[in-house]
Design a protein around this motif. Sequence first.
Motif, PDB file in Angstrom:
ATOM      1  N   ARG A  29      30.757 -14.367  12.171  1.00  0.00           N
ATOM      2  CA  ARG A  29      30.324 -15.353  12.678  1.00  0.00           C
ATOM      3  C   ARG A  29      29.554 -16.326  11.755  1.00  0.00           C
ATOM      4  N   ARG A  30      28.674 -15.788  10.697  1.00  0.00           N
ATOM      5  CA  ARG A  30      28.254 -16.624   9.807  1.00  0.00           C
ATOM      6  C   ARG A  30      29.181 -17.394   8.902  1.00  0.00           C
ATOM      7  N   LEU A  31      30.267 -16.694   8.594  1.00  0.00           N
ATOM      8  CA  LEU A  31      31.287 -17.493   7.924  1.00  0.00           C
ATOM      9  C   LEU A  31      31.744 -18.627   8.615  1.00  0.00           C
ATOM     10  N   LEU A  32      32.119 -18.659   9.881  1.00  0.00           N
ATOM     11  CA  LEU A  32      32.221 -19.769  10.711  1.00  0.00           C
ATOM     12  C   LEU A  32      31.229 -20.914  10.715  1.00  0.00           C
ATOM     13  N   TYR A  33      30.043 -20.407  10.891  1.00  0.00           N
ATOM     14  CA  TYR A  33      28.671 -21.182  10.839  1.00  0.00           C
ATOM     15  C   TYR A  33      28.749 -21.973   9.312  1.00  0.00           C
ATOM     16  N   VAL A  34      29.172 -21.225   8.162  1.00  0.00           N
ATOM     17  CA  VAL A  34      29.175 -22.229   7.046  1.00  0.00           C
ATOM     18  C   VAL A  34      30.226 -22.960   6.920  1.00  0.00           C
ATOM     19  N   ALA A  35      31.563 -22.617   7.423  1.00  0.00           N
ATOM     20  CA  ALA A  35      32.678 -23.522   7.418  1.00  0.00           C
ATOM     21  C   ALA A  35      32.392 -24.744   8.237  1.00  0.00           C
ATOM     22  N   ALA A  36      31.567 -24.707   9.423  1.00  0.00           N
ATOM     23  CA  ALA A  36      31.564 -25.815  10.256  1.00  0.00           C
ATOM     24  C   ALA A  36      30.661 -26.729   9.768  1.00  0.00           C
ATOM     25  N   THR A  37      29.518 -26.188   9.098  1.00  0.00           N
ATOM     26  CA  THR A  37      28.472 -27.122   8.484  1.00  0.00           C
ATOM     27  C   THR A  37      28.779 -27.574   7.251  1.00  0.00           C
ATOM     28  N   ARG A  38      30.024 -27.632   6.503  1.00  0.00           N
ATOM     29  CA  ARG A  38      30.375 -28.157   5.523  1.00  0.00           C
ATOM     30  C   ARG A  38      30.644 -29.692   5.979  1.00  0.00           C
ATOM     31  N   ALA A  39      30.992 -30.079   7.245  1.00  0.00           N
ATOM     32  CA  ALA A  39      31.510 -31.410   7.656  1.00  0.00           C
ATOM     33  C   ALA A  39      30.537 -32.371   8.142  1.00  0.00           C
ATOM     34  N   ARG A  40      30.463 -33.428   7.628  1.00  0.00           N
ATOM     35  CA  ARG A  40      29.480 -34.701   7.790  1.00  0.00           C
ATOM     36  C   ARG A  40      29.789 -35.412   8.549  1.00  0.00           C
ATOM     37  N   GLU A  41      31.045 -35.800   9.198  1.00  0.00           N
ATOM     38  CA  GLU A  41      31.354 -36.887  10.191  1.00  0.00           C
ATOM     39  C   GLU A  41      32.378 -36.121  11.211  1.00  0.00           C
ATOM     40  N   TYR A  42      33.236 -35.606  10.731  1.00  0.00           N
ATOM     41  CA  TYR A  42      34.448 -34.946  11.666  1.00  0.00           C
ATOM     42  C   TYR A  42      34.642 -33.451  11.307  1.00  0.00           C
ATOM     43  N   LEU A  43      34.993 -32.950  12.464  1.00  0.00           N
ATOM     44  CA  LEU A  43      35.102 -31.327  12.457  1.00  0.00           C
ATOM     45  C   LEU A  43      36.314 -31.148  13.306  1.00  0.00           C
ATOM     46  N   GLY A  44      37.516 -30.629  12.855  1.00  0.00           N
ATOM     47  CA  GLY A  44      38.654 -30.059  13.750  1.00  0.00           C
ATOM     48  C   GLY A  44      38.693 -28.723  13.653  1.00  0.00           C
ATOM     49  N   LEU A  45      39.017 -28.163  14.727  1.00  0.00           N
ATOM     50  CA  LEU A  45      39.220 -26.656  14.798  1.00  0.00           C
ATOM     51  C   LEU A  45      40.514 -26.226  15.552  1.00  0.00           C
ATOM     52  N   PHE A  46      41.276 -25.440  14.792  1.00  0.00           N
ATOM     53  CA  PHE A  46      42.828 -25.515  15.230  1.00  0.00           C
ATOM     54  C   PHE A  46      43.059 -23.824  15.603  1.00  0.00           C
ATOM     55  N   VAL A  47      43.489 -23.800  16.911  1.00  0.00           N
ATOM     56  CA  VAL A  47      43.774 -22.250  17.368  1.00  0.00           C
ATOM     57  C   VAL A  47      45.040 -22.324  17.922  1.00  0.00           C
ATOM     58  N   PRO A  48      45.874 -21.758  17.169  1.00  0.00           N
ATOM     59  CA  PRO A  48      47.312 -21.502  17.490  1.00  0.00           C
ATOM     60  C   PRO A  48      47.447 -20.397  18.750  1.00  0.00           C
ATOM     61  N   LYS A  49      48.280 -20.715  19.560  1.00  0.00           N
ATOM     62  CA  LYS A  49      48.415 -19.743  20.832  1.00  0.00           C
ATOM     63  C   LYS A  49      49.120 -18.490  20.585  1.00  0.00           C
ATOM     64  N   THR A  50      50.163 -18.569  19.363  1.00  0.00           N
ATOM     65  CA  THR A  50      50.814 -17.598  19.061  1.00  0.00           C
ATOM     66  C   THR A  50      51.071 -17.318  17.527  1.00  0.00           C
ATOM     67  N   VAL A  51      51.458 -16.154  17.092  1.00  0.00           N
ATOM     68  CA  VAL A  51      51.845 -16.076  15.765  1.00  0.00           C
ATOM     69  C   VAL A  51      53.045 -15.315  15.402  1.00  0.00           C
ATOM     70  N   TYR A  52      53.723 -15.835  14.518  1.00  0.00           N
ATOM     71  CA  TYR A  52      54.975 -14.954  14.563  1.00  0.00           C
ATOM     72  C   TYR A  52      54.749 -13.660  13.737  1.00  0.00           C
ATOM     73  N   GLN A  53      55.556 -12.839  14.342  1.00  0.00           N
ATOM     74  CA  GLN A  53      55.649 -11.329  13.687  1.00  0.00           C
ATOM     75  C   GLN A  53      56.876 -10.857  13.347  1.00  0.00           C
ATOM     76  N   ARG A  54      57.053 -10.497  11.870  1.00  0.00           N
ATOM     77  CA  ARG A  54      58.513 -10.268  11.723  1.00  0.00           C
ATOM     78  C   ARG A  54      59.001  -8.841  12.311  1.00  0.00           C
ATOM     79  N   GLN A  55      58.270  -8.107  12.585  1.00  0.00           N
ATOM     80  CA  GLN A  55      58.556  -6.823  13.165  1.00  0.00           C
ATOM     81  C   GLN A  55      59.078  -7.128  14.744  1.00  0.00           C
ATOM     82  N   ASN A  56      58.618  -7.945  15.392  1.00  0.00           N
ATOM     83  CA  ASN A  56      59.184  -8.308  16.757  1.00  0.00           C
ATOM     84  C   ASN A  56      60.158  -9.283  16.799  1.00  0.00           C
TER      85      ASN A  56
END
Length: 734
Positions: A602-629
């Motif tokens: 949680r603190r890592l995300l806080y550190v990441a987000a507070t690096r931004a001065r003007e714009y902050l974009g958060l990217f959330v994939p709905k799926t990830v590829y798994q080679r096994q499947n």
Amino acid sequence: MLVEPSLTFSTSPETTSPMPIDFEHDLNPAQREAVETTQGPVLVIAGAGSGKTRTVVYRLARLVHMGVPPENILLLTFTRKAAQEMLDRAARLLGGSGQDGHRSRLSLVAGGTFHSFAFSLLRQHAAAVGFSGGVSMLDRADSEDVLGLLRTNLGIAKSDKSFPKRSAVMGLISKSRNKETALSDILDREAFHLAPHAENLTRLADGYTAYKREHGLLDYDDLLFYLEKLLVEHPDLRDYLRMRYSYIMVDEYQDTNLVQARTVQHLAGEGGNIMAVGDDAQSIYAFRGANVENILRFPNRFPGAKVIRLEENYRSTQPILDLTNSVLEHAERKFEKHLFTKRKTGPKPEIFRTYSDMTQARLVVAKVVEQAKKYPLHEIAVLFRAGYMSFPLEVELNKIGIAYQKFGGIKFSEAAHVKDALAYLRVAHNPDDVPGWRRILSYIKGVGPKTAEKIFQAIKTNDDQALSRYTKKNEELAELIYFVKSLNGMDSPKDLLDKVIQFYLPLLKQSFPDDYPRREAGLEQLYQIAADYSGLDIFLAELVLENPEDDRKKAREDTLCLSTVHSAKGLEWSAVCIIDLVDDRFPSRHALVKSEDLEEERRLLYVAATRAREYLGLFVPKTVYQRQNASHVPVMPSLFLRELDQHLYVEHNENRMGGVDVQAPPPVPEPLSRPQESVSPKRLGASGNTGYCRHKIFGRGKIVEDIGNNKYRVNFPGFGLKVIVGDYLTMEES
């Protein structure tokens, strides 16, 4: 007596002349309070971008101006550069020019790192801690040489190629020392793949300790512990140092480990003039031994300590701070603070929900291109939890020629395991690829450069007779040649890589025993990239179509920054994008077992987000590829995003055309709060009864095994088996 000749001290300083600083305009009220509070213990909780360094510099200048002899001030930092910068700025603040003596006087301040301070004292008092011949230091290379010698002398893993390299062993020993945790526990929690070597690693660590003691040697980590030994066993010296350093200032206190915190306490005493500056919400270096409990417990260690909060932010806009404040609201243990700024206007942070982790890369590049119309490229950063997560993005950036620099982790095209896997594909695509053959032949025992050249010539000229002579003598070589021939005729990068990874994994584990799980994750990312290509030639071409190294260096001032969050701490950009914000990636899957690990994520995300001065974009994939499947599997948005109120961000969903649609986010359900008392599932009895439970992240699951120590193996539909601490499971009736 161990004390040095007496010095002149000033314990009740008085102002000698008007202070050449305009406090009213230079500092905000909280900063002024921190600067002016000089007596007794003080804890300054400095939120991100709140002017922490400025506050330390002004306090340092004020103390000297008040008449405190600089030699009575101890400034402890984590880098020499930080200490020097603070001293230089304080000198300039006092009007120092070299002629009036301010700068030379400030050079008398004992400023530096914990380790340099420890070394200076141990060098003076070596005999007091058992080093009659003075302090002899081992550097990292020396320490690794000692481990190599000991491994030979102890007969440890003589022909075992899976045994970790000396550098990795040294890293484990150092981590065990700094965390003051048994080496076996370090292996269990952070290097489970090395568990089969636990006994030999412990023998090696014990032997290393004995060797140093026998030969009167210290390494970097020993400095802190021998300093503590000196202070504990020689109270006369400790009391002298308390008199000498009547004002102690510690920067980045949240990054201290246990022995550093104890050392500060020894030097200051309970009621000493100690000021610790830091931010519990930016404690992200537990893997190095940093312990967030040091800053959280400061008021207990120093009774009567004054806690001052720096909450005015000078970096980000208020919409960004509103989101980061919300991230911290759900932290289990923290100092309450609420960041605010005078910059009230600005775009709300954006959340992009993409179809997959692959389409995420394309949308991130599109956002970078958009932001590059407003800011120079070097004012834009893409941050991620782990280095391998940027691999798909690097490929997309290379396609359109955006120059970038990567900090933290290995650059995709430079990673040895990626080069190895691609070498198999290269020789399958082009049998005359000499560098490719040399690379894959280098793993064959008994095949040196000259033999490799002869083998290549036999392959190139179709000299089956000569090739047969080599393969009859070397079974590994025969297997390799047979495997490469089996790839002939295949053109699907995905199918080829699937076979290559299966063949290469045993070599990976043998060649990189220290960190092969991380490298294996990198190969999975390579496979995901390959799944997006239909032909081998274009796949191989696009992976090597990069700007030459010299060009990247020239373009440094206009280069996109790719960085892990850890490497980004202390930096800032006009626009920041954070990727892979899904459970198992951010937070990482290893953090889901222990509450303290999850809180650090949680603190890592806080550190990441507070690096931004003007714009902050958060990217959330709905799926990830798994080679096994061989398919994309659904993933959950990061727990930390699911906790956010919908009014804090603008949500976008990827559409079928590859663009994004603005969409009002659906109502967010109230997050399940952690029960005040631990609620553990029913233990499995001899009858084999099982129970159902619910987890905050994975939802409803079935308990399949009680593995002891309040841990349970639970099967969660869509997520598979997970080992979870019972405190985070709520029992349901089946």
